[in-house]
Design a protein around this motif. Structure first.
Motif, PDB file in Angstrom:
ATOM      1  N   ASP A  35      -0.618 -10.108   7.615  1.00 31.18           N
ATOM      2  CA  ASP A  35      -1.453 -10.875   6.688  1.00 31.18           C
ATOM      3  C   ASP A  35      -0.740 -11.052   5.346  1.00 31.18           C
ATOM      4  O   ASP A  35      -0.803 -12.129   4.727  1.00 31.18           O
ATOM      5  CB  ASP A  35      -2.792 -10.167   6.462  1.00 31.18           C
ATOM      6  N   HIS A  77      -2.299  -1.438  10.434  1.00 32.84           N
ATOM      7  CA  HIS A  77      -1.230  -1.690   9.473  1.00 32.84           C
ATOM      8  C   HIS A  77      -0.358  -2.869   9.911  1.00 32.84           C
ATOM      9  O   HIS A  77       0.208  -3.567   9.066  1.00 32.84           O
ATOM     10  CB  HIS A  77      -0.384  -0.427   9.271  1.00 32.84           C
ATOM     11  N   ASP A 100      -2.320  -5.787   8.626  1.00 33.71           N
ATOM     12  CA  ASP A 100      -2.237  -5.815   7.157  1.00 33.71           C
ATOM     13  C   ASP A 100      -0.904  -6.412   6.704  1.00 33.71           C
ATOM     14  O   ASP A 100      -0.854  -7.251   5.796  1.00 33.71           O
ATOM     15  CB  ASP A 100      -2.383  -4.409   6.575  1.00 33.71           C
ATOM     16  N   ASN A 151       0.811  -1.225   0.000  1.00 34.55           N
ATOM     17  CA  ASN A 151       0.000   0.000   0.000  1.00 34.55           C
ATOM     18  C   ASN A 151       0.845   1.275   0.000  1.00 34.55           C
ATOM     19  O   ASN A 151       0.545   2.235   0.715  1.00 34.55           O
ATOM     20  CB  ASN A 151      -0.952   0.004   1.199  1.00 34.55           C
TER      21      ASN A 151
END
Length: 266
Positions: free
Chosen positions: A184, A178, A181, A132
């Motif tokens: 993951d 975050h 995220d 991201n």
């Protein structure tokens, strides 16, 4: 019992910084295609072990073995095509943009003949999207927040596209959303077949994501195995000095460490 194969091993290593010995006669095998997480209190040798596995620190005794060969016998670029590292702290060159920094992850794949290719471009764009940071591509790294910079360094490590990826406290500076995220994302990479080794401070993150857990104290391995086998109230007290209960995480079924309430510790 079947023997777990391991491409990356520390064999009877002594690890030290000048005259300060951190670990002595340490042997660790990283199971292939595992998400191995190293846990332990501050200054127990977690990051030192990871630095040795990444070729940044040379053992004063023993050896780090990669695919049956001493890691320090590999040429630097050759090793970097197999083992990638997301370090605990890094400093970017002044003025460098996010995309240029992530592109440096492709350096091990470059040579006198093989220059920048479509595959390199795709790897960089894919890594930035996964972490991201695509919208930050033209920003200078020095202008970013600590959490943004951490995701950019993670993107550079991903762009390297190595079979083995070492992560030294990868969630540093990140807020809880975050952190999840990024973990993951690493879990997805593991499921795709990569071998990951991470140093994590959050024991509950470690138990949720690890397939293999290594608990360290005072430079030595106290226990290792699956989180369900390793994480007990007794071990947490022995390693961290924390009295707790270990219950089942309602979301994942993995061990969940619940510290005793303050009044219960008095």
């Amino acid at each position: 019992m079947a023997t777990t194969h391991s491409r990356l091993q520390a064999q009877d290593v002594t690890l030290a910084y000048e005259n300060r010995v951190i670990s002595r006669d340490l042997t660790v095998s990283v199971p292939d295609q595992s998400f191995t997480v190293i846990v332990g209190p501050n200054a127990c040798g977690k990051s030192t072990l990871l630095r040795s596995l990444s070729r940044l620190l040379t053992p004063t005794r023993g050896k780090i073995v990669l695919d049956g060969k001493n890691l320090h016998q590999y040429r630097p670029k050759e090793a970097a095509r197999i083992v990638g590292l997301l370090p605990q702290s890094s400093t970017a060159p002044e003025g460098i943009t996010v995309e240029d920094l992530v592109s440096r992850g492709r350096y091990p794949h470059q040579g006198f003949i093989k220059q920048w290719s479509d595959a390199d471009h795709t790897a960089v764009q894919t890594a930035m999207a996964a972490t991201n940071v695509s919208e930050l591509a033209e920003r200078r790294v020095e202008e970013l927040s600590g959490g943004q910079r951490q995701r950019v360094w993670a993107a550079m490590a991903l762009a390297q596209e190595t079979d083995l990826l070492l992560l030294d406290e990868p969630t540093t500076f990140l807020d809880i959303a975050h952190q999840i995220d990024l973990l993951d994302l690493f879990a997805d990479l593991h499921e795709e077949g990569r071998t990951l080794v991470a140093v994590l401070h959050d024991l509950n993150h470690a138990t949720r994501y690890a397939t293999h857990l290594i608990a360290m104290k005072d430079g030595a391995v106290v226990d290792q195995g699956t989180p369900a086998d390793v994480v007990t109230a007794e071990l947490v007290h022995e390693v961290f000095g924390l009295r707790c209960r270990v219950v089942e995480d309602p979301a994942t079924g993995t061990p969940l460490v619940v510290p005793e309430a303050r009044h219960a510790r008095r």
